[in-house]
Each structure stands twice: as structure tokens, then as C-alpha cells.
Design a protein around this motif. Structure first.
Motif, PDB file in Angstrom:
ATOM      1  N   VAL A  79       0.731  -1.329   0.342  1.00 28.88           N
ATOM      2  CA  VAL A  79       0.485   0.192  -0.126  1.00 28.88           C
ATOM      3  C   VAL A  79       0.855   0.995  -0.140  1.00 28.88           C
ATOM      4  N   PRO A  80       1.685   1.409   0.603  1.00 31.07           N
ATOM      5  CA  PRO A  80       3.011   2.497   0.995  1.00 31.07           C
ATOM      6  C   PRO A  80       3.578   3.068  -0.640  1.00 31.07           C
ATOM      7  N   ILE A  81       3.694   2.239  -1.099  1.00 31.43           N
ATOM      8  CA  ILE A  81       4.434   1.786  -2.386  1.00 31.43           C
ATOM      9  C   ILE A  81       2.857   2.260  -4.092  1.00 31.43           C
ATOM     10  N   PHE A  82       2.396   1.894  -3.494  1.00 27.51           N
ATOM     11  CA  PHE A  82       0.940   2.310  -4.242  1.00 27.51           C
ATOM     12  C   PHE A  82       1.032   3.390  -4.111  1.00 27.51           C
ATOM     13  N   ALA A  83       0.769   3.777  -2.853  1.00 27.61           N
ATOM     14  CA  ALA A  83       0.419   5.524  -2.477  1.00 27.61           C
ATOM     15  C   ALA A  83       1.285   5.943  -3.095  1.00 27.61           C
TER      16      ALA A  83
END
Length: 304
Positions: A113-117
């Protein structure tokens, strides 16, 4: 606590960390109930009732506020509608993932999720991510995989669901921060997505409904209550923190799970778990301290 004081608190490193930790505890409880309910019921049945309960709680809280007439109107209705669609997709994808996969495997995908965000924060929020922050983000994901060194094995539909859930969920979170720049009422972003979830699942419910006993109703009501609090806290955190920072700090939920397993189930963490958790904590701490200067400037604006 007044709105200005809460904004100062939430914008501080400690305040943001407390909000995310509170979210992790609430979300872990909701995920555990999802796993239990998913064994006996289909997704529309869980989300119809839980979405309705969360929407009702949000509506009640909106009307408690003094500006109850205007608080139900969003200044970004189209963006909020898109966030609602992404929210529904994430709920359904995660439901199928939790039904078939162990918690550990699902949470490995949540680590993305942090990478996508971070990818979405640039074009949507105009929040560029420096190369130092990218190193911290990658270190956080690496730490997540260290927690489970045996790997994911053969990929299945459940694995794909977990990945799509992480992607749609992170997009919804980034849009939440985008919307919060114009909408002061964080409850709007809890109300309308859950109202949309309630409506969509209601159309499918007649085809999959199964009778429920009192225990099932208690579980769904508990799930909805935990989810309402978790999503409210998350939107508040995203209002005052960079999206990719908040989502990386959410990975501290793994640490919460390790502690709960050791205390309640006598599951002592392995060396890999300790190393992985340490990497996550260090990466999260770096990103939190990196934004300290931005938070201090925001504090001066609020108090001016």
C-alpha cells in the motif's frame, strides 16, 4: 479539544503516530471478525449490514455537529464518488483474500500500500517522494517480507484479490487526503462510501442471503463498530499526514499482531520476525521524522 488544537496535535509526529497506532488496533479487530464471518457468509451479506450500520453511525455523528445542515455536502462530490467505488472494490477484494489466505499472507500484500500510495501521491496530491523516502519505503516492504521468509507459494485468485485490494485501497486513501483539502468534515468520507457499499450490496443480497443467529448479528455489529472508528481515525490521520507516510506507518499493525500473539497465544516471535519488525519500525520512524519540518510549518499556519 478544539479543532485548531486537534489539528496541531494530529500534525505533530507523536499525534500522527498515535492516530495510526489506534487505527492498527481497531483494524486488526475488524479483520479478525471478517475472517470468522467469511467462512459462513458471502461478502454482500457482511457488507450490507456493516455498511448500513457504519453509515447510520456517521449520519448520527454528522447531525450531532452544530453545522449539521451543511456538513453533509461535499465540495468534491465526483472525487468522493470515485473514492466510494474504490472503497467498495477494496472491501470485496479483501473479503475474498481473508476468506482463503492466512492473515500473514494478506498483510504481506497490504505492505504494498505505501508503494502504491507513493506512486499516486505525485500526480494526485502533488506530493513528490524523494529518493531517500523511496529507500525507506522499499526498506519497509523488505521488512514485511522478512516477517514471512517462506514466501507466498503458488499464487491463486486469493493472492490476486489481495493485490487488487491493496491497489484500490491505497487509491481510496490518497483520494481521502485530496478531498480533505476542501472538506473539513472527515465523517463525510466515512458516510458516503459506506452508504454506497450498503446500496450496492443490497442489490446482490437477495441472491446470497443466509439466515443468521444472534451470535452472527453480534459479530457483524462489532465489526461495523470497529470499522467505523478505524475509518474515522484513518481519515483524520490522512488529513494531517502525507499519504505514503500514513500508509507505511499502518504496517505497524504487524507489530501489534506479533505482540498479541505472544501475550494471548504464547507465540514467541522468531528471529526473522524480530528483524522484520525492526526494519519496519526504523523505516516508519525515518519517514515520520522527515516530515517534522513540514508539520512545524503547518503548526505555524494553524496558530497564525
Amino acid at each position: 479539544m478544539s479543532g485548531a488544537r486537534f489539528a496541531i496535535f494530529a500534525s505533530s509526529a507523536l499525534g500522527g503516530l498515535i492516530l495510526i497506532l489506534l487505527y492498527c488496533v481497531l483494524a486488526t479487530g475488524a479483520d479478525a471478525i471478517t475472517r470468522m464471518v467469511a467462512q459462513d457468509f458471502e461478502a454482500p451479506q457482511l457488507f450490507f449490514f456493516s455498511g448500513g450500520i457504519v453509515a447510520a453511525l456517521s449520519l448520527i455523528m454528522c447531525h450531532v455537529k452544530k453545522d449539521s445542515v451543511t456538513s453533509l455536502r461535499s465540495k468534491r462530490p465526483r472525487t468522493l464518488a470515485l473514492r466510494s467505488l474504490l472503497f467498495i472494490a477494496a472491501c470485496v477484494f479483501y473479503f475474498f483474500a481473508f476468506r482463503s489466505l492466512p492473515f500473514a499472507e494478506v498483510f504481506v500484500f497490504i505492505a504494498l500500500v505505501p508503494i502504491f500510495a507513493a506512486f499516486l501521491s505525485g500526480p494526485i496530491l502533488g506530493e513528490p517522494v524523494s529518493w531517500k523516502n523511496w529507500l525507506a519505503l522499499c526498506a519497509g516492504v523488505f521488512g514485511m517480507f522478512l516477517l514471512y521468509p517462506e514466501g507466498l507459494g503458488t499464487l491463486t485468485f486469493a493472492h490476486l484479490s489481495a493485490a487488487l485490494g491493496a491497489l484500490s485501497g491505497s487509491a481510496a486513501m490518497v483520494l481521502a487526503r485530496h478531498i480533505s483539502r476542501d472538506d473539513d468534515n472527515a465523517l463525510l468520507q466515512v458516510l458516503y462510501p459506506n452508504l454506497a457499499l450498503f446500496s450496492v450490496m443490497g442489490c446482490v443480497l437477495p441472491f446470497v442471503y443466509r439466515p443468521m443467529d444472534a451470535l452472527d448479528l453480534v459479530l457483524i455489529a462489532s465489526y461495523a463498530s470497529l470499522l467505523f472508528l478505524a475509518r474515522w481515525v484513518l481519515v483524520l490521520a490522512l488529513t494531517h499526514m502525507k499519504a505514503y507516510v500514513a500508509t507505511l506507518l499502518m504496517n505497524l499493525q504487524f507489530v501489534v499482531m506479533i505482540i498479541v500473539g505472544a501475550v494471548l497465544f504464547a507465540e514467541l516471535p522468531s528471529l526473522n520476525l524480530i528483524i522484520g519488525a525492526s526494519v519496519i519500525i526504523l523505516a516508519s520512524a525515518y519517514l515520520l521524522l522527515e516530515t517534522k519540518g513540514i508539520h512545524l510549518r503547518a503548526r505555524r499556519v494553524v496558530t497564525a
